[in-house]
Design an enzyme around this catalytic site. Structure first.
Site, PDB file in Angstrom:
ATOM      1  N   CYS A   2       5.051 -42.553   0.863  1.00 15.74           N
ATOM      2  CA  CYS A   2       4.672 -41.300   0.216  1.00 15.74           C
ATOM      3  C   CYS A   2       3.163 -41.295  -0.022  1.00 15.74           C
ATOM      4  O   CYS A   2       2.563 -42.310  -0.328  1.00 15.74           O
ATOM      5  CB  CYS A   2       5.342 -41.045  -1.132  1.00 15.74           C
ATOM      6  N   ARG A  27       1.940 -41.988   5.762  1.00 18.25           N
ATOM      7  CA  ARG A  27       2.620 -42.726   4.678  1.00 18.25           C
ATOM      8  C   ARG A  27       4.066 -42.277   4.474  1.00 18.25           C
ATOM      9  O   ARG A  27       4.827 -42.888   3.735  1.00 18.25           O
ATOM     10  CB  ARG A  27       1.855 -42.533   3.370  1.00 18.25           C
ATOM     11  N   TRP A  74       8.418 -40.023   1.890  1.00 19.36           N
ATOM     12  CA  TRP A  74       9.319 -40.935   2.603  1.00 19.36           C
ATOM     13  C   TRP A  74      10.456 -41.168   1.624  1.00 19.36           C
ATOM     14  O   TRP A  74      10.293 -41.808   0.584  1.00 19.36           O
ATOM     15  CB  TRP A  74       8.608 -42.244   2.934  1.00 19.36           C
ATOM     16  N   ASN A 100       4.392 -41.164  -6.213  1.00 20.64           N
ATOM     17  CA  ASN A 100       4.674 -42.187  -5.209  1.00 20.64           C
ATOM     18  C   ASN A 100       5.123 -43.434  -5.957  1.00 20.64           C
ATOM     19  O   ASN A 100       4.416 -43.897  -6.850  1.00 20.64           O
ATOM     20  CB  ASN A 100       3.399 -42.482  -4.400  1.00 20.64           C
ATOM     21  N   GLY A 101       6.299 -43.954  -5.616  1.00 20.47           N
ATOM     22  CA  GLY A 101       6.799 -45.149  -6.299  1.00 20.47           C
ATOM     23  C   GLY A 101       8.282 -44.988  -6.578  1.00 20.47           C
ATOM     24  O   GLY A 101       8.940 -44.106  -6.012  1.00 20.47           O
ATOM     25  N   GLU A 482       6.224 -59.962  18.555  1.00 23.80           N
ATOM     26  CA  GLU A 482       5.391 -58.783  18.281  1.00 23.80           C
ATOM     27  C   GLU A 482       5.567 -57.722  19.385  1.00 23.80           C
ATOM     28  O   GLU A 482       5.651 -56.528  19.092  1.00 23.80           O
ATOM     29  CB  GLU A 482       3.920 -59.225  18.149  1.00 23.80           C
ATOM     30  N   LYS A 486       6.902 -53.936  18.726  1.00 23.36           N
ATOM     31  CA  LYS A 486       6.149 -52.733  19.110  1.00 23.36           C
ATOM     32  C   LYS A 486       7.056 -51.789  19.887  1.00 23.36           C
ATOM     33  O   LYS A 486       7.098 -50.595  19.632  1.00 23.36           O
ATOM     34  CB  LYS A 486       4.937 -53.082  19.986  1.00 23.36           C
ATOM     35  N   GLU A 489       9.930 -50.201  17.640  1.00 26.08           N
ATOM     36  CA  GLU A 489       9.571 -49.251  16.583  1.00 26.08           C
ATOM     37  C   GLU A 489       9.051 -47.921  17.115  1.00 26.08           C
ATOM     38  O   GLU A 489       9.239 -46.899  16.467  1.00 26.08           O
ATOM     39  CB  GLU A 489       8.620 -49.866  15.553  1.00 26.08           C
ATOM     40  N   HIS A 505      20.285 -71.511  25.250  1.00 24.99           N
ATOM     41  CA  HIS A 505      21.165 -71.713  24.094  1.00 24.99           C
ATOM     42  C   HIS A 505      21.871 -70.422  23.701  1.00 24.99           C
ATOM     43  O   HIS A 505      22.339 -70.291  22.574  1.00 24.99           O
ATOM     44  CB  HIS A 505      20.357 -72.300  22.928  1.00 24.99           C
ATOM     45  N   LYS A 604       3.882 -45.983   7.129  1.00 28.82           N
ATOM     46  CA  LYS A 604       2.836 -46.973   7.402  1.00 28.82           C
ATOM     47  C   LYS A 604       2.782 -48.054   6.337  1.00 28.82           C
ATOM     48  O   LYS A 604       2.624 -49.223   6.634  1.00 28.82           O
ATOM     49  CB  LYS A 604       1.496 -46.235   7.476  1.00 28.82           C
TER      50      LYS A 604
HETATM   51  O1  M6R Z   1       0.335 -53.133   5.588  1.00 34.83           O
HETATM   52  P1  M6R Z   1       1.050 -54.370   6.022  1.00 34.83           P
HETATM   53  O2  M6R Z   1       0.304 -55.168   7.033  1.00 34.83           O
HETATM   54  O3  M6R Z   1       1.464 -55.237   4.857  1.00 34.83           O
HETATM   55  O4  M6R Z   1       2.375 -53.875   6.706  1.00 34.83           O
HETATM   56  C1  M6R Z   1       3.343 -54.785   7.133  1.00 34.83           C
HETATM   57  C2  M6R Z   1       4.374 -54.131   8.013  1.00 34.83           C
HETATM   58  O5  M6R Z   1       5.004 -53.090   7.317  1.00 34.83           O
HETATM   59  C3  M6R Z   1       3.768 -53.587   9.299  1.00 34.83           C
HETATM   60  O6  M6R Z   1       3.102 -54.559  10.018  1.00 34.83           O
HETATM   61  C4  M6R Z   1       4.880 -52.971  10.181  1.00 34.83           C
HETATM   62  O7  M6R Z   1       5.736 -53.972  10.634  1.00 34.83           O
HETATM   63  C5  M6R Z   1       4.265 -52.194  11.344  1.00 34.83           C
HETATM   64  N1  M6R Z   1       4.933 -50.941  11.491  1.00 34.83           N
HETATM   65  C6  M6R Z   1       4.394 -52.909  12.641  1.00 34.83           C
HETATM   66  O8  M6R Z   1       3.799 -52.218  13.678  1.00 34.83           O
END
Ligand code: M6R
Length: 609
Positions: A2, A27, A74, A100-101, A482, A486, A489, A505, A604
């Protein structure tokens, strides 16, 4: 999660707030709304879905005022719907808030307030706050907010306005970021810096427990007991252009292409290859503190956690310090062994991730030395850690983290080499060699980006596949994780990252012509091992996309497609192999027509547990 924003001044508040929401949309983006005061009435516009829907609503039914607040959501409590969208008002439409919270005791507050015949119109935790403010209101909004805050449990960044006091915004912060922007004859509040950059670079970062009253020419910050707090006005170096797409189709693509610069900026004035020296000004550990470190914990979430996994190889191989890496949400509940000989490094782009912040607090409570690797200046994590090393990446807007990841790796390389130099676990010759390799990274990334289209050409063959396996070994195993993250997501394709040696395994059972395998096969001590893993996949009818070093002739005969990257030392290689993995996910997402920068269900900055 948010984003909130508020404005008071002589511009049209609805315009300023809407433009700010656009910069905060990363956000949260399942609904949005704006409230302003016109005459002595509140005017509210809300809509479900992305901001373009709110924009249509504002065009259909414009509002003009010098004071306003806005929110992009969000969802936590209650589905995305117009009723649950912020801003929320009390039953008499006198007071309106954005939040927000999470209010943890909202259910009991709601029950009490309902008994007092206050009518609720949403399922949110936020609505209880506004009814409470109304209950305490006696011609003084600030005092009513103070009384209300004393009854809340949980986290909040709040913006509140009242139709009977149209010359002020009251705001408050507890465990959720909130910034006040200082203008000339106008002032602002926002969840982050980037929303305010077009208007001002002078900002106050509120602390937990701060409550502020903002008029167009004055800002007064107090604590919950109504005592004045003095807060420094900081001048932010970022500029508004950094939060724009600058001609790129998506923020993610722009951010991928920014990496030669962001990596270089992160290294600049910190590494000296000719002298074999690292100088990270922010970290003031004395040599005796370093000798005392018995182990390191690196803690983060998502991509930041993956950067942490790479760091384990660096701290152990370069500085000979045993290192454990943990997902923040696990770390804080598993009773890790912490004491004053343990260094806890928390990694977070935003510096606001709730689980990572909680991990940091746990480490501090147990007397550990703490260090943050952050991108956002003034963020909660950077303020609470003993030391913070900033990645110099500028604002990262795409939800998928790209330049922040390579920035985090850049910091880990420098830190591990710095520790190695202070502990004398590497010779000066070795230090010089690694630093020289690092210095060349921006150039190599730039070189690779000039042939980015080759990744697109390969991605086209795979856009309709439903599953992917990513394989890596050693320091590139975290990169397999990673790469898979990517892809899933931003394209919603199922992908798994594996340590290639684990294939036999279990996962090898999945291999057939429908399961493409992305294998990171750069030249290293264990190159032959990964080649064997590739052969095992090929022997079972699998399709292999290899990421290999320039000039590797052997790999072409073993794989179906090869993405060549400039060669570098194996320990340094992850900061380069990251780039094709990011691009591969990006191009597949684009070809599937997915929302690259704002993938479904994500936000984000994850500021709730
Ligand atoms: O702001 P942060 O680096 O703490 O965020 C951590 C994760 O939420 C962030 O890396 C998330 O996994 C991304 N969407 C990955 O691309």
């Amino acid at each position: 999660m948010c984003g909130i924003i508020g404005y008071i001044g002589c511009q049209n508040a609805a315009d300023v707030v809407f433009k700010g929401l656009k910069r905060l949309e990363y956000r949260g983006y399942d609904s949005a709304g704006i409230a302003v005061i016109v005459g002595n009435k509140l005017q509210i516009r809300r809509s479900v879905g992305k901001l373009c829907n709110l924009e249509k609503e504002l065009k259909r039914d414009p509002i003009n005022s010098n004071i306003g607040i806005g929110h992009t959501r969000w969802a936590t409590h209650g589905k995305p719907s117009e009723e649950n969208a912020h801003p929320h008002t009390d039953s008499t439409n006198s007071i309106v808030i954005v939040h927000n919270g999470i209010i943890e005791n909202y259910a009991e507050l709601k029950l009490k307030l309902q008994k007092e015949v206050r009518k609720f119109s949403s399922e949110t935790d936020t609505e209880s706050i506004v009814h409470l403010i109304k209950k305490h209101y006696d011609k003084d909004l600030f005092k009513a907010v103070l009384k209300t805050l004393k009854e809340l449990k949980g986290s909040y960044a709040l913006g509140v306005i009242c139709k009977d006091e149209p010359n002020k915004i009251v705001c408050a912060r507890q465990d959720a970021p909130l910034i006040i922007g200082i203008g000339k004859g106008e002032n602002f509040i926002a969840s982050d810096v980037s929303a305010l950059l077009p208007y001002t670079r002078n900002m106050i970062f509120l602390e937990n427990g701060d409550v502020a009253e903002i008029t167009e020419d004055k800002v007064v910050v107090k604590n919950i007991e109504n005592s004045i707090q003095s807060r420094e006005i900081k001048n932010i170096k970022w500029n508004a252009m950094q939060s724009e797409k600058n001609g790129y189709k998506h923020f993610m693509l722009k951010e991928i292409f920014e990496q030669p610069r962001t990596i270089e900026d992160t290294f600049r004035d910190r590494i000296y290859p000719d002298d074999g020296k690292v100088c990270i000004e922010e970290v003031k550990f004395k040599e005796e503190d370093i000798i005392k470190i018995s182990s390191i914990y690196v803690v983060g979430c998502g991509t930041a956690y993956h950067a942490g996994l790479v760091s384990k190889f660096l701290f152990e191989n370069f500085a000979k310090i045993p290192t454990e890496v943990d997902v923040a949400s696990e770390f804080k509940y598993r009773n890790p062994i912490l004491n004053n000989k343990v260094l806890v490094i928390v990694v977070s782009q935003s510096g606001e991730t709730a689980d990572t912040l909680a991990a940091l607090r746990l480490a501090k409570k147990n007397g550990c030395q703490t260090l943050a690797v952050c991108n956002i200046v003034g963020s909660s994590i950077s303020r609470e850690a003993t030391y913070t090393i900033y990645t110099h990446c500028g604002p990262e807007i795409g939800v998928a983290s790209t330049k922040a990841f390579t920035g985090q790796l850049a910091v880990f390389y420098m830190l591990a080499l710095d520790l190695a130099s202070k502990k004398r676990t590497l010779t000066n010759k070795e230090l010089k060699r690694y630093l020289k390799e690092l210095w060349e990274v921006p150039l190599k990334v730039n070189k690779f980006l000039s042939i980015a289209e080759t990744v697109n050409d390969i991605a086209k063959f795979f856009e309709h596949k439903k599953n992917f396996l990513y394989l890596g070994r050693h320091v590139n195993y975290p990169l397999a994780l990673e790469g898979a993250l990517k892809l899933k997501e931003i394209s919603y394709i199922h992908a798994e990252g594996y340590a290639a040696g684990e294939m036999k395994h279990g996962p090898i059972a999945l291999i057939d012509e429908f399961m493409p395998v992305v294998a990171i096969a750069i030249k290293s001590k264990i190159y032959e091992k990964i080649i064997s893993n590739i052969e095992e996949v090929k022997a079972r009818g699998g399709v292999v996309i290899a990421i290999a070093h320039d000039g590797d002739k052997k790999i072409a005969s073993k794989s179906d497609h090869v993405i060549y990257v400039p060669s570098t030392d194996e320990f340094i290689s992850p900061i380069i192999t990251a780039i094709p993995l990011q691009l591969f996910a990006y191009y597949i997402s684009v070809s599937l027509g997915c929302d690259v920068d704002q993938p479904r269900n994500l936000a984000k900055s994850v500021t709730v547990e």
